[in-house]
Design a protein around this motif. Sequence first.
Motif, PDB file in Angstrom:
ATOM      1  N   VAL A  20       0.860  -1.178   0.000  1.00 56.33           N
ATOM      2  CA  VAL A  20       0.000   0.000   0.000  1.00 56.33           C
ATOM      3  C   VAL A  20       0.898   1.230   0.000  1.00 56.33           C
ATOM      4  CG1 VAL A  20      -1.758   1.290   1.255  1.00 56.33           C
ATOM      5  CG2 VAL A  20      -1.838  -1.199   1.232  1.00 56.33           C
ATOM      6  N   LYS A  21       0.729   2.087  -1.012  1.00 63.62           N
ATOM      7  CA  LYS A  21       1.593   3.246  -1.176  1.00 63.62           C
ATOM      8  C   LYS A  21       0.747   4.507  -1.291  1.00 63.62           C
ATOM      9  CE  LYS A  21       3.612   4.044  -5.136  1.00 63.62           C
ATOM     10  NZ  LYS A  21       4.380   4.065  -6.343  1.00 63.62           N
ATOM     11  N   VAL A  22       1.152   5.566  -0.596  1.00 60.58           N
ATOM     12  CA  VAL A  22       0.445   6.844  -0.635  1.00 60.58           C
ATOM     13  C   VAL A  22       1.360   7.878  -1.275  1.00 60.58           C
ATOM     14  CG1 VAL A  22      -0.665   8.640   0.736  1.00 60.58           C
ATOM     15  CG2 VAL A  22      -0.819   6.257   1.466  1.00 60.58           C
ATOM     16  N   ASP A  23       0.827   8.604  -2.263  1.00 60.92           N
ATOM     17  CA  ASP A  23       1.580   9.659  -2.939  1.00 60.92           C
ATOM     18  C   ASP A  23       0.771  10.950  -2.965  1.00 60.92           C
ATOM     19  OD1 ASP A  23       3.991   8.273  -3.931  1.00 60.92           O
ATOM     20  OD2 ASP A  23       2.567   7.113  -5.129  1.00 60.92           O
ATOM     21  N   ASN A  24       1.474  12.059  -3.115  1.00 61.37           N
ATOM     22  CA  ASN A  24       0.869  13.385  -3.338  1.00 61.37           C
ATOM     23  C   ASN A  24      -0.154  13.766  -2.268  1.00 61.37           C
ATOM     24  OD1 ASN A  24       2.343  13.642  -5.782  1.00 61.37           O
ATOM     25  ND2 ASN A  24       0.838  12.311  -6.747  1.00 61.37           N
ATOM     26  N   ALA A  25       0.162  13.490  -1.008  1.00 61.03           N
ATOM     27  CA  ALA A  25      -0.768  13.807   0.078  1.00 61.03           C
ATOM     28  C   ALA A  25      -0.778  15.305   0.359  1.00 61.03           C
ATOM     29  CB  ALA A  25      -0.383  13.034   1.334  1.00 61.03           C
ATOM     30  N   MET A  26      -1.986  15.871   0.376  1.00 61.77           N
ATOM     31  CA  MET A  26      -2.135  17.289   0.687  1.00 61.77           C
ATOM     32  C   MET A  26      -3.419  17.529   1.467  1.00 61.77           C
ATOM     33  SD  MET A  26      -3.687  19.332  -2.589  1.00 61.77           S
ATOM     34  CE  MET A  26      -4.264  20.580  -1.475  1.00 61.77           C
ATOM     35  N   VAL A  27      -3.418  18.620   2.229  1.00 64.06           N
ATOM     36  CA  VAL A  27      -4.604  19.082   2.939  1.00 64.06           C
ATOM     37  C   VAL A  27      -4.890  20.472   2.411  1.00 64.06           C
ATOM     38  CG1 VAL A  27      -5.508  19.829   5.189  1.00 64.06           C
ATOM     39  CG2 VAL A  27      -4.237  17.679   5.000  1.00 64.06           C
ATOM     40  N   ARG A  28      -6.157  20.727   2.111  1.00 64.10           N
ATOM     41  CA  ARG A  28      -6.563  22.002   1.526  1.00 64.10           C
ATOM     42  C   ARG A  28      -6.553  23.123   2.575  1.00 64.10           C
ATOM     43  NH1 ARG A  28     -11.760  22.367  -2.209  1.00 64.10           N
ATOM     44  NH2 ARG A  28     -10.201  21.946  -3.764  1.00 64.10           N
ATOM     45  N   LEU A  29      -5.863  24.229   2.235  1.00 58.94           N
ATOM     46  CA  LEU A  29      -5.853  25.419   3.077  1.00 58.94           C
ATOM     47  C   LEU A  29      -7.088  26.241   2.735  1.00 58.94           C
ATOM     48  CD1 LEU A  29      -4.345  27.296   5.085  1.00 58.94           C
ATOM     49  CD2 LEU A  29      -3.290  28.372   3.085  1.00 58.94           C
ATOM     50  N   LEU A  30      -7.898  26.526   3.751  1.00 58.04           N
ATOM     51  CA  LEU A  30      -9.103  27.334   3.562  1.00 58.04           C
ATOM     52  C   LEU A  30      -8.977  28.610   4.381  1.00 58.04           C
ATOM     53  CD1 LEU A  30     -11.786  24.505   3.628  1.00 58.04           C
ATOM     54  CD2 LEU A  30     -10.939  25.758   1.651  1.00 58.04           C
ATOM     55  N   PRO A  31      -9.861  29.595   4.151  1.00 56.07           N
ATOM     56  CA  PRO A  31      -9.764  30.862   4.891  1.00 56.07           C
ATOM     57  C   PRO A  31      -9.850  30.654   6.402  1.00 56.07           C
ATOM     58  CG  PRO A  31     -11.322  31.052   3.079  1.00 56.07           C
ATOM     59  CD  PRO A  31     -10.946  29.602   3.180  1.00 56.07           C
ATOM     60  N   PRO A  32      -9.246  31.568   7.174  1.00 55.67           N
ATOM     61  CA  PRO A  32      -9.308  31.470   8.636  1.00 55.67           C
ATOM     62  C   PRO A  32     -10.759  31.406   9.106  1.00 55.67           C
ATOM     63  CG  PRO A  32      -7.791  33.208   7.960  1.00 55.67           C
ATOM     64  CD  PRO A  32      -8.495  32.730   6.716  1.00 55.67           C
ATOM     65  N   GLY A  33     -10.996  30.612  10.137  1.00 52.75           N
ATOM     66  CA  GLY A  33     -12.337  30.501  10.692  1.00 52.75           C
ATOM     67  C   GLY A  33     -13.162  29.367  10.108  1.00 52.75           C
ATOM     68  N   VAL A  34     -12.747  28.806   8.981  1.00 54.98           N
ATOM     69  CA  VAL A  34     -13.460  27.666   8.403  1.00 54.98           C
ATOM     70  C   VAL A  34     -13.013  26.430   9.198  1.00 54.98           C
ATOM     71  CG1 VAL A  34     -13.832  26.268   6.335  1.00 54.98           C
ATOM     72  CG2 VAL A  34     -13.564  28.742   6.126  1.00 54.98           C
ATOM     73  N   PRO A  35     -13.960  25.749   9.865  1.00 54.82           N
ATOM     74  CA  PRO A  35     -13.582  24.687  10.800  1.00 54.82           C
ATOM     75  C   PRO A  35     -13.244  23.335  10.166  1.00 54.82           C
ATOM     76  CG  PRO A  35     -15.952  24.916  10.772  1.00 54.82           C
ATOM     77  CD  PRO A  35     -15.402  25.999   9.877  1.00 54.82           C
TER      78      PRO A  35
END
Length: 147
Positions: A20-35
């Motif tokens: 099992v291989k994971v590539d290109n992992a990212m978390v989306r940056l949203l505006p401040p205050g978005v929970p």
Amino acid sequence: MRFMLTVLLCGFSALAFAEVKVDNAMVRLLPPGVPNTAGYFSLTNTGSEDRVLVGASCAAVKKAELHDHQMVDGMMKMVHQQQVVVPAGQTLTFQPGGLHLMLFGLQAPLKEGQQIPFTLMFANGEQVEVSAVVKSAVAEVDHSHHH
């Protein structure tokens, strides 16, 4: 870009984990205050048996769930998935508008370039540690100028 992943050996052979291989992992940056935000990555099963992803955990949020966008009664909706099958020899891409990791209740504001660790959990007990980079929600070229 590939991100290093660490595998927890929970009584399984290291060979099974290499499948099992994971590539290109990212978390989306949203505006401040978005929970809430979302995580995206490619999950490749190089093994000969299907793998069943059953969940995820992330210390940066209160709750992490597998979600998919699906057409329901003529409307596109986000639907919680109890499990996602990663067929043998195939890659599933978790991306905007499709499968994604929904991250609810951010514990602290995210910053561009920050690393967010999370754990993917499989039905057979496998756990894969992933480090995802925080990236802006919109990374596009300005096409508003006129010729």
